[in-house]
Design a protein around this motif. Structure first.
Motif, mmCIF file in Angstrom:
data_model
loop_
_atom_site.group_PDB
_atom_site.id
_atom_site.type_symbol
_atom_site.label_atom_id
_atom_site.label_comp_id
_atom_site.label_asym_id
_atom_site.label_seq_id
_atom_site.Cartn_x
_atom_site.Cartn_y
_atom_site.Cartn_z
ATOM 1 N N CYS A 62 2.667 4.774 -1.160
ATOM 2 C CA CYS A 62 3.066 3.854 -0.086
ATOM 3 C C CYS A 62 1.741 2.845 0.250
ATOM 4 C CB CYS A 62 3.332 4.526 1.268
ATOM 5 S SG CYS A 62 3.696 3.412 2.656
ATOM 6 N N PRO A 63 2.317 1.542 -0.074
ATOM 7 C CA PRO A 63 1.287 0.422 0.188
ATOM 8 C C PRO A 63 0.861 0.132 1.648
ATOM 9 C CG PRO A 63 3.422 -0.538 -0.213
ATOM 10 C CD PRO A 63 3.529 0.777 -0.495
ATOM 11 N N GLU A 80 7.780 5.518 11.095
ATOM 12 C CA GLU A 80 8.581 4.604 11.153
ATOM 13 C C GLU A 80 7.995 3.009 11.529
ATOM 14 O OE1 GLU A 80 12.704 4.765 12.421
ATOM 15 O OE2 GLU A 80 12.846 6.716 11.899
ATOM 16 N N ALA A 81 7.090 3.147 12.461
ATOM 17 C CA ALA A 81 6.306 2.124 12.972
ATOM 18 C C ALA A 81 5.447 1.381 11.921
ATOM 19 C CB ALA A 81 5.630 2.478 14.149
ATOM 20 N N LEU A 82 4.958 2.004 11.010
ATOM 21 C CA LEU A 82 4.554 1.593 10.039
ATOM 22 C C LEU A 82 5.202 0.983 8.579
ATOM 23 C CD1 LEU A 82 1.431 3.655 9.890
ATOM 24 C CD2 LEU A 82 1.535 1.513 10.973
ATOM 25 N N CYS A 83 6.337 1.644 8.367
ATOM 26 C CA CYS A 83 7.219 1.523 7.257
ATOM 27 C C CYS A 83 7.903 0.035 7.123
ATOM 28 C CB CYS A 83 8.314 2.589 7.218
ATOM 29 S SG CYS A 83 9.233 2.369 5.926
ATOM 30 N N LYS A 84 7.737 -0.621 6.034
ATOM 31 C CA LYS A 84 8.345 -1.860 5.678
ATOM 32 C C LYS A 84 9.561 -1.750 5.011
ATOM 33 C CE LYS A 84 4.561 -4.205 7.574
ATOM 34 N NZ LYS A 84 4.773 -5.165 8.735
ATOM 35 N N GLY A 85 9.980 -0.924 4.604
ATOM 36 C CA GLY A 85 11.351 -0.361 4.132
ATOM 37 C C GLY A 85 11.031 -1.140 2.687
ATOM 38 N N GLY A 87 10.538 0.547 -0.326
ATOM 39 C CA GLY A 87 11.208 1.316 -0.984
ATOM 40 C C GLY A 87 10.373 1.878 -2.273
ATOM 41 N N THR A 88 9.103 1.626 -2.257
ATOM 42 C CA THR A 88 8.203 2.257 -3.221
ATOM 43 C C THR A 88 8.074 3.831 -3.374
ATOM 44 O OG1 THR A 88 6.642 0.353 -2.926
ATOM 45 C CG2 THR A 88 5.776 2.294 -4.074
#
Length: 128
Positions: A62-63, A80-85, A87-88
């Motif tokens: 995860c970058p 979820e607050a950090l996830c950009k979606g 897909g990596t």
């Protein structure tokens, strides 16, 4: 929404949108966006705790450092607050325990094929 291509395209819409094959659809999108704020659910990753084996490969991939390991459960968990979606993590997860909300694998493959077709049309236009 400022991270994605859509935002960059909207910022430069005078030069970009008229060149799109779906310029009419893009104009409809602009009319919706021009109405002000629109609340949508974030397109983030989600871990299926039943099939997650706790290998932590997704955490390493995860970058955005948006995945944590829950020691008590022995499973990965998406912040979820950090996830950009991006897909990596979905591609990294061998047991396929991670998916993206709002996007199935089939939809993502179809988008990739569409993008490749567009790139091919640009290549043939440049050669001609």
């Amino acid at each position: 929404m400022t991270d994605g291509c859509l935002w960059r395209c909207l910022q430069d819409r005078k030069t970009f949108l008229p060149a799109l094959p779906g310029a009419a659809a893009a104009a409809r999108v602009l009319s919706i966006i021009g109405q002000g704020e629109i609340e949508i659910e974030a397109a983030t990753a989600i871990v299926d705790e039943v099939t997650c084996v706790g290998c932590k490969e997704c955490i390493a991939s995860c970058p955005y450092q948006a995945i944590e390991y829950l020691e008590d459960k022995g499973k990965a968990h998406v912040i979820e607050a950090l996830c950009k979606g991006c897909g990596t993590c979905v591609g990294t997860c061998l047991p396929k325990s991670i998916s993206l909300k709002h996007f199935t694998d089939e939809q993502i493959v179809a988008e990739m094929i569409g993008a490749m077709d567009v790139m091919k049309s640009f290549e043939t236009t440049e050669v001609a």
